[in-house]
Design a protein around this motif. Structure first.
Motif, PDB file in Angstrom:
ATOM      1  N   THR A   1       0.848  -1.195   0.000  1.00 40.11           N
ATOM      2  CA  THR A   1       0.000   0.000   0.000  1.00 40.11           C
ATOM      3  C   THR A   1       0.881   1.242   0.000  1.00 40.11           C
ATOM      4  O   THR A   1       1.765   1.383   0.839  1.00 40.11           O
ATOM      5  CB  THR A   1      -0.912   0.022   1.241  1.00 40.11           C
ATOM      6  N   THR A   2       0.658   2.123  -0.953  1.00 40.60           N
ATOM      7  CA  THR A   2       1.410   3.378  -1.009  1.00 40.60           C
ATOM      8  C   THR A   2       0.426   4.535  -1.039  1.00 40.60           C
ATOM      9  O   THR A   2      -0.537   4.498  -1.807  1.00 40.60           O
ATOM     10  CB  THR A   2       2.276   3.452  -2.286  1.00 40.60           C
ATOM     11  N   ILE A   3       0.667   5.526  -0.209  1.00 43.47           N
ATOM     12  CA  ILE A   3      -0.210   6.701  -0.161  1.00 43.47           C
ATOM     13  C   ILE A   3       0.564   7.899  -0.693  1.00 43.47           C
ATOM     14  O   ILE A   3       1.650   8.208  -0.216  1.00 43.47           O
ATOM     15  CB  ILE A   3      -0.693   6.956   1.281  1.00 43.47           C
ATOM     16  N   LEU A   4       0.028   8.532  -1.743  1.00 41.21           N
ATOM     17  CA  LEU A   4       0.712   9.654  -2.380  1.00 41.21           C
ATOM     18  C   LEU A   4      -0.179  10.879  -2.354  1.00 41.21           C
ATOM     19  O   LEU A   4      -1.325  10.827  -2.813  1.00 41.21           O
ATOM     20  CB  LEU A   4       1.020   9.316  -3.839  1.00 41.21           C
ATOM     21  N   ALA A   5       0.339  11.970  -1.830  1.00 38.67           N
ATOM     22  CA  ALA A   5      -0.434  13.207  -1.821  1.00 38.67           C
ATOM     23  C   ALA A   5      -0.173  13.973  -3.105  1.00 38.67           C
ATOM     24  O   ALA A   5       0.974  14.181  -3.490  1.00 38.67           O
ATOM     25  CB  ALA A   5      -0.050  14.053  -0.614  1.00 38.67           C
ATOM     26  N   GLY A   6      -1.235  14.352  -3.811  1.00 38.90           N
ATOM     27  CA  GLY A   6      -1.100  15.161  -5.024  1.00 38.90           C
ATOM     28  C   GLY A   6      -1.755  16.509  -4.812  1.00 38.90           C
ATOM     29  O   GLY A   6      -2.068  16.888  -3.690  1.00 38.90           O
ATOM     30  N   MET A   7      -1.980  17.246  -5.909  1.00 40.22           N
ATOM     31  CA  MET A   7      -2.610  18.568  -5.806  1.00 40.22           C
ATOM     32  C   MET A   7      -4.114  18.392  -5.585  1.00 40.22           C
ATOM     33  O   MET A   7      -4.843  18.045  -6.509  1.00 40.22           O
ATOM     34  CB  MET A   7      -2.379  19.354  -7.096  1.00 40.22           C
ATOM     35  N   GLY A   8      -4.575  18.636  -4.370  1.00 37.46           N
ATOM     36  CA  GLY A   8      -6.012  18.574  -4.108  1.00 37.46           C
ATOM     37  C   GLY A   8      -6.580  17.177  -4.067  1.00 37.46           C
ATOM     38  O   GLY A   8      -7.802  17.012  -4.085  1.00 37.46           O
ATOM     39  N   GLU A   9      -5.751  16.158  -4.033  1.00 36.43           N
ATOM     40  CA  GLU A   9      -6.254  14.793  -3.898  1.00 36.43           C
ATOM     41  C   GLU A   9      -5.174  13.892  -3.321  1.00 36.43           C
ATOM     42  O   GLU A   9      -3.990  14.248  -3.321  1.00 36.43           O
ATOM     43  CB  GLU A   9      -6.734  14.247  -5.247  1.00 36.43           C
TER      44      GLU A   9
ATOM     45  N   SER B   1     -14.504  33.681 -11.726  1.00 31.11           N
ATOM     46  CA  SER B   1     -13.697  34.895 -11.580  1.00 31.11           C
ATOM     47  C   SER B   1     -12.256  34.483 -11.294  1.00 31.11           C
ATOM     48  O   SER B   1     -11.453  34.371 -12.211  1.00 31.11           O
ATOM     49  CB  SER B   1     -14.269  35.790 -10.489  1.00 31.11           C
ATOM     50  N   CYS B   2     -11.910  34.151 -10.039  1.00 36.65           N
ATOM     51  CA  CYS B   2     -10.492  33.980  -9.702  1.00 36.65           C
ATOM     52  C   CYS B   2      -9.819  32.784 -10.365  1.00 36.65           C
ATOM     53  O   CYS B   2      -8.604  32.768 -10.517  1.00 36.65           O
ATOM     54  CB  CYS B   2     -10.311  33.879  -8.184  1.00 36.65           C
ATOM     55  N   THR B   3     -10.584  31.763 -10.794  1.00 33.85           N
ATOM     56  CA  THR B   3      -9.957  30.618 -11.456  1.00 33.85           C
ATOM     57  C   THR B   3      -9.652  30.908 -12.926  1.00 33.85           C
ATOM     58  O   THR B   3      -8.954  30.114 -13.573  1.00 33.85           O
ATOM     59  CB  THR B   3     -10.843  29.364 -11.334  1.00 33.85           C
ATOM     60  N   GLY B   4     -10.167  32.015 -13.448  1.00 35.13           N
ATOM     61  CA  GLY B   4      -9.723  32.538 -14.738  1.00 35.13           C
ATOM     62  C   GLY B   4      -9.884  31.625 -15.948  1.00 35.13           C
ATOM     63  O   GLY B   4      -9.163  31.786 -16.929  1.00 35.13           O
ATOM     64  N   GLY B   5     -10.774  30.654 -15.897  1.00 36.75           N
ATOM     65  CA  GLY B   5     -10.965  29.764 -17.042  1.00 36.75           C
ATOM     66  C   GLY B   5     -10.495  28.345 -16.764  1.00 36.75           C
ATOM     67  O   GLY B   5     -10.728  27.438 -17.558  1.00 36.75           O
ATOM     68  N   LEU B   6      -9.835  28.157 -15.623  1.00 42.92           N
ATOM     69  CA  LEU B   6      -9.284  26.835 -15.304  1.00 42.92           C
ATOM     70  C   LEU B   6     -10.386  25.778 -15.177  1.00 42.92           C
ATOM     71  O   LEU B   6     -10.212  24.638 -15.625  1.00 42.92           O
ATOM     72  CB  LEU B   6      -8.475  26.916 -14.002  1.00 42.92           C
ATOM     73  N   LEU B   7     -11.524  26.154 -14.596  1.00 38.44           N
ATOM     74  CA  LEU B   7     -12.594  25.169 -14.432  1.00 38.44           C
ATOM     75  C   LEU B   7     -13.151  24.763 -15.795  1.00 38.44           C
ATOM     76  O   LEU B   7     -13.348  23.567 -16.065  1.00 38.44           O
ATOM     77  CB  LEU B   7     -13.700  25.730 -13.529  1.00 38.44           C
TER      78      LEU B   7
ATOM     79  N   ALA C   1      -9.448  25.506  -5.885  1.00 40.02           N
ATOM     80  CA  ALA C   1     -10.802  26.007  -6.116  1.00 40.02           C
ATOM     81  C   ALA C   1     -11.484  25.218  -7.233  1.00 40.02           C
ATOM     82  O   ALA C   1     -12.648  24.820  -7.108  1.00 40.02           O
ATOM     83  CB  ALA C   1     -10.761  27.495  -6.448  1.00 40.02           C
ATOM     84  N   SER C   2     -10.753  24.948  -8.315  1.00 38.33           N
ATOM     85  CA  SER C   2     -11.364  24.195  -9.420  1.00 38.33           C
ATOM     86  C   SER C   2     -11.645  22.759  -8.989  1.00 38.33           C
ATOM     87  O   SER C   2     -12.665  22.177  -9.346  1.00 38.33           O
ATOM     88  CB  SER C   2     -10.460  24.230 -10.664  1.00 38.33           C
ATOM     89  N   GLN C   3     -10.751  22.190  -8.174  1.00 40.29           N
ATOM     90  CA  GLN C   3     -10.935  20.818  -7.691  1.00 40.29           C
ATOM     91  C   GLN C   3     -12.182  20.733  -6.803  1.00 40.29           C
ATOM     92  O   GLN C   3     -12.981  19.800  -6.917  1.00 40.29           O
ATOM     93  CB  GLN C   3      -9.681  20.381  -6.912  1.00 40.29           C
ATOM     94  N   THR C   4     -12.359  21.719  -5.936  1.00 37.28           N
ATOM     95  CA  THR C   4     -13.528  21.737  -5.054  1.00 37.28           C
ATOM     96  C   THR C   4     -14.813  21.877  -5.867  1.00 37.28           C
ATOM     97  O   THR C   4     -15.814  21.216  -5.584  1.00 37.28           O
ATOM     98  CB  THR C   4     -13.401  22.898  -4.042  1.00 37.28           C
TER      99      THR C   4
END
Lengths: 425, 425
Positions: free
Chosen positions: A208-216, A278-284, A397-400
């Motif tokens: 078992t390996t646990i890896l922390a990524g960006m927002g997950e 607004s603040c995510t600027g198109g990322l979502l 923010a986009s992940q949420t």
């Protein structure tokens, strides 16, 4: 079987380049139950190279070297290995004809120096390269196996998948990797491990390996077995217990991305979506449209930095912005509701916040983001204060926002008319 | 001085993780004129580790090891090195008090096992860690230097910058790296090298590396000297010749990103911009808003996949879409002009194309993208057929759009009223 990987190339000893081929090779070897015990990066220098070969051969059953098989004088991998193994290097005429034919097909004359690539150490078998001129080589010596592969990833992968893997699989004797990849959102890493460690520790055969990524956070479960059914059953059981412990913070048990999961939910539910950011600027919008076929559910998006555009494109009342401020729960909800009505989408998302580094105040600090999701029944809103720099805040923010869409579908109840193929999560 | 880097950690021998610390360390060492000759990755195993130390010390003047300094039994770097050098390990009470104080500040009791992190080999100097519990260690032995650093990047970087670098700089004797990073867009790599190789080959003291990235090529120029002025002058001369050869395909000579360059041009020219995207799905807006302060020039963006939204948000006449098709030069121009007028921006960009993998036809294949830039004087349009998958096609399209904005400002002539601070490129 124990393996070592040697990556050859002076460019891999600069601040600009990493050896990424070894990740691919390690993944494929692991599937066969072969572990990688050491990785070495050396420059294009004869002595360095032959030292590296000698040392690795003294430790490992299998040595895989990548790179240094090109046509130039810098490319010394063949020469260094031949010297280490005391094997003569000679032109292999079949390989030479293959290289000549390749140049003929491209309508170019073969440069003299390309003949170097047809040099093969005594006793080596040639691994044909469909995507380039340098063949791979497979050499056995004193019970060890050495495999030389060209550095360009598409050449290396072609040779590995077609010719190296089947031969290694025969040697590995039917041992196979069985794996699952769970991904979670919204649970801190230390909490997560505390909750699931008592579970996975009961499964000694599963790595078992646990890896922390960006927002997950990713949970990799891997086991090797000759008995595929038993291994799959054990993994399913373990995944079941982990799912009980973590509940709906798990968004996939098969390694899919958040974008893929949200796309699948929208498609299954025949729902459409539109976003006002607004603040995510198109990322979502960008993440929602990464998935092929997204035009079937993505109706449109607006990036409205200015108050004027929030009003013009998503019908946010100017009075509301003035009363509550552009970064407020009310404006997030108005963005979500406005874009939903404007586009006729089933779901609307509104995001407003402060990505920084400037623009923060004590009441509304950098990292504060309001995210709202509107459907026909109304609007839900979440406020969060994300840590990190501009890039991380925008990503979280986009992940949420994507996660709110996912959870929305988990909670669809029977009060809505059932549609064929709709997920009832 | 010749260095080797040893990255310690079993997780670095899986398919999921790369040793990226070595890139940072290599970059910093290179600045001091120290080259890295070999990199090794080993797992958390005593024998593997001490073998690696012994081998590296037999070859290099300087050995830097990262990782394996944590508080658990898996963390064996201190022990393995002490054994290799035959130095006793003992508790260093100053370090221990520091660790205890750190836990007190966090309001948590220090676990017994953390005392391991205060073990220091005889004769070592301690490198204080402001960001964690494990200190770094600097050990000299038989004319060699060994430096141990903790694995977490922010801990490692803090110790390296504050304590390792000044000490190494004294040993390096005033030798310093002088560097330039040029980036180009629109010239294929082989063409580029053909044009500039005769130039950079005349500068034997400058190390030239050409790296192809996504939609751009980087040219790294590096030289080491104790005479800073002479080195800077030589680099400026070389950059001048390369700039003559490559002209305006060079977008930076100081390593800035395309987003930064476009942001700087918009700011210098006090111009505003708005975008209407179809196949890039928000990527162009996202890239324009990556830069802090982008709200001063970015007025807004729309992602209009559907024909209805193209009409509703950017006033593209439905008749035009029906006559020419949504993917056409005319619709790209209408998007650019429409979004410009809608938002009152100085510049408008329109993008329409086929990102794939589906939706292509013989006349309009996957990868075909039309990009238009509108200003008060009119509209320019470019058609391109980009290779690769969906992600690459979208990236190339956004890169081309940003490059069109950059070139627009290069070509501003005196016919426009001069504004204070405006670039005349």
């Amino acid at each position: 079987m124990k393996a070592e990987i040697i990556a050859v190339g002076s460019e891999l000893l600069t601040p600009d380049r990493l050896d990424t081929n070894s990740l691919y090779i390690t993944g494929r070897l692991n599937r066969l139950g072969i572990s990688v015990e050491r990785k070495t990066v050396v420059g294009d220098e004869h002595k360095q190279l032959s030292d590296a070969f000698r040392e690795s051969l003294s430790r490992a059953d299998l040595v895989i070297a990548t790179g240094g098989l090109g046509p130039t004088e810098d490319d010394l991998t063949r020469e260094a290995l031949s010297e280490t193994l005391r094997r003569k290097l000679a032109i292999n005429h079949e390989v030479l004809h293959g290289i000549e034919a390749r140049f003929r097909r491209m309508g170019r004359p073969m440069a003299e120096r390309n003949a170097r690539q047809a040099m093969v150490p005594e006793g080596a078998s040639v691994l044909q390269n469909q995507n380039g001129t340098a063949p791979g080589l497979w050499i056995e010596s004193d019970g060890h196996i050495v495999i030389l592969l060209p550095g360009p990833p598409h050449e290396l992968k072609g040779i590995f998948a077609e010719q190296v893997e089947p031969r290694l699989a025969r040697l590995a004797g039917g041992m196979r990797l069985h794996a699952r990849e769970l991904r979670t959102v919204g649970v801190p890493e230390s909490d997560l491990d505390e909750r699931i460690a008592p579970i996975y520790k009961r499964y000694g055969d599963v790595q078992t390996t646990i890896l922390a990524g960006m927002g997950e956070i990713q949970i990799h479960l891997r086991t090797w077995s000759k008995d595929g059914d038993a291994a799959e059953q054990m993994l399913s059981e373990l995944v079941g217990y982990i799912t009980q412990a973590l509940g709906e913070s798990i968004f996939t048990v098969s390694g899919q991305s958040m974008e893929e999961i949200v796309a699948a939910e929208l498609t299954r539910n025949r729902a459409t979506i539109a976003v006002a950011e607004s603040c995510t600027g198109g990322l979502l919008a960008e993440r929602l449209t990464r998935i092929p076929g997204s035009s079937s559910y993505f109706l449109g998006g607006v990036v409205c930095y200015s108050n004027e555009m929030k009003t013009a494109w998503a019908d946010v009342p100017m009075a509301l912005i003035e009363a509550r401020g552009a970064v407020s729960p009310e404006v997030a909800q108005a963005l979500a509701t406005g874009i939903r009505l404007r586009t006729g989408a089933a779901l609307g998302i509104g995001i407003t916040g402060i990505a920084g580094p400037g623009g923060g105040t004590p009441e509304k600090p950098v990292g504060l983001v309001h995210i709202a999701l509107a459907d026909a029944a109304g609007c839900t809103e979440r406020a969060a204060r994300f840590p990190g720099d501009r890039e991380r805040i925008r990503w979280f923010a986009s992940q949420t926002a994507l996660d709110m869409v996912r959870r929305h579908f988990l909670h669809i109840t029977d009060t809505k008319p059932a549609r064929p193929g709709a997920a009832q999560g």
